[in-house]
Motif scaffolding. Sequence first.
Motif, mmCIF file in Angstrom:
data_model
loop_
_atom_site.group_PDB
_atom_site.id
_atom_site.type_symbol
_atom_site.label_atom_id
_atom_site.label_comp_id
_atom_site.label_asym_id
_atom_site.label_seq_id
_atom_site.Cartn_x
_atom_site.Cartn_y
_atom_site.Cartn_z
ATOM 1 N N GLY A 14 0.822 -1.212 0.000
ATOM 2 C CA GLY A 14 0.000 0.000 0.000
ATOM 3 C C GLY A 14 0.853 1.257 0.000
ATOM 4 N N VAL A 15 0.285 2.325 -0.559
ATOM 5 C CA VAL A 15 0.919 3.652 -0.520
ATOM 6 C C VAL A 15 0.024 4.516 0.351
ATOM 7 N N LEU A 16 0.477 4.783 1.567
ATOM 8 C CA LEU A 16 -0.352 5.469 2.554
ATOM 9 C C LEU A 16 -0.364 6.980 2.345
ATOM 10 N N GLU A 17 0.741 7.504 1.876
ATOM 11 C CA GLU A 17 0.843 8.953 1.655
ATOM 12 C C GLU A 17 1.828 9.210 0.529
ATOM 13 N N LEU A 18 1.455 10.071 -0.402
ATOM 14 C CA LEU A 18 2.314 10.339 -1.561
ATOM 15 C C LEU A 18 2.481 11.848 -1.731
ATOM 16 N N THR A 19 3.731 12.301 -1.750
ATOM 17 C CA THR A 19 4.044 13.717 -1.966
ATOM 18 C C THR A 19 4.914 13.845 -3.203
ATOM 19 N N THR A 20 4.511 14.717 -4.123
ATOM 20 C CA THR A 20 5.304 14.974 -5.330
ATOM 21 C C THR A 20 5.520 16.479 -5.452
ATOM 22 N N ILE A 21 6.739 16.867 -5.805
ATOM 23 C CA ILE A 21 7.064 18.294 -5.961
ATOM 24 C C ILE A 21 7.860 18.472 -7.254
ATOM 25 N N GLU A 45 13.208 18.068 -13.050
ATOM 26 C CA GLU A 45 13.497 17.717 -11.662
ATOM 27 C C GLU A 45 12.206 17.533 -10.884
ATOM 28 N N VAL A 46 11.948 16.292 -10.487
ATOM 29 C CA VAL A 46 10.774 15.982 -9.678
ATOM 30 C C VAL A 46 11.212 15.173 -8.463
ATOM 31 N N LEU A 47 10.660 15.517 -7.319
ATOM 32 C CA LEU A 47 10.949 14.791 -6.080
ATOM 33 C C LEU A 47 9.708 13.988 -5.696
ATOM 34 N N ILE A 48 9.935 12.711 -5.334
ATOM 35 C CA ILE A 48 8.865 11.825 -4.886
ATOM 36 C C ILE A 48 9.165 11.378 -3.455
ATOM 37 N N ALA A 49 8.195 11.547 -2.564
ATOM 38 C CA ALA A 49 8.322 11.043 -1.191
ATOM 39 C C ALA A 49 7.025 10.316 -0.850
#
Length: 321
Positions: free
Chosen positions: A257-264, A270-274
Amino acid sequence: MSSSDAMVNGNGSDDQGESVGTVIVAVVTNLGIAAAKAVGGIVSGSSAMLSEAAHSVADTVTEVMLLASLKRSAKPADEAHPLGYGPERYIWALLASIATFVGGAVFAIYDGIHTLVHGEDPGNPTLSYIILAVAALLEGYSLLVAWRQVKGEAARMRAPLGLYVKHTPDTAVKAVLLENVAALIGLALAAGGLLGAQLTGSGAYDGVASLLIGLLLVWVAWELGRSNAQYLIGRPLPEAMRAQVREELLSVLHIEGVLELTTIVQGPSEVLIAAKVDFHDLASAAQVEAACEVAEAQLRDRFPAIRRVYLDPTPTPPFPS
């Protein structure tokens, strides 16, 4: 690839070099045009021509700032800036939009109001017509260079051109494109003002043209300022792309599962995935580490602009009893 992919799937240094070339063409073009328009405005006494000269000066300053933004944002990450300098391009681009407003729009609106209130004595417009015609050719060439780059990038991303221009994080090219379109419209307005003043002997037409040029520049400054401010505040990937990132993570073995996804989005490439990720309860530490490596590789393969991926193993909270 969906049309929303156009936001971030760039080619890195290739796109950067192409953007620099596009901006340099615009700088050289506008610098020569500004001087010519100023001469034409002084000779003819046309407020619209002087407003167009201010327009070109503002465009030149804007594009110099855009060059600075491209150079500064390309610096590699270091200890003081571990996430790199990508967002710096949006700071300079935001300052460029302010320069367009202050240096072009304010002057044009003031000059138009001054002409309408106090009037002007129209001089010989012949030189101004010649300058406007030459300026139109040069601006048209600069627009063609920007148009080809934007059209090529949109085609490469298989995105509609309008959607690409609206959402592209490459705000430097967007600025050149919008400024060139505004420049050609401004030239048409200035020519109309000159013609109206020549046919009627009234400077009111010239004053109205100057006002319209100023309002046009207000719109350009607003559109560019709004676009860059969104990325400075922190703009995520489009919803469709976030769904694809989540889908890619869930396809990895041991990820449940992916409980929380942050993309900037930090820049055109340049993209950051957390993400907080729930791994299978029986997965060993080695399997969790391997799953993280596989997830990062799959994401970068699907979206080349993704530079950093941070996954936080987090168990799914128990349901309340």
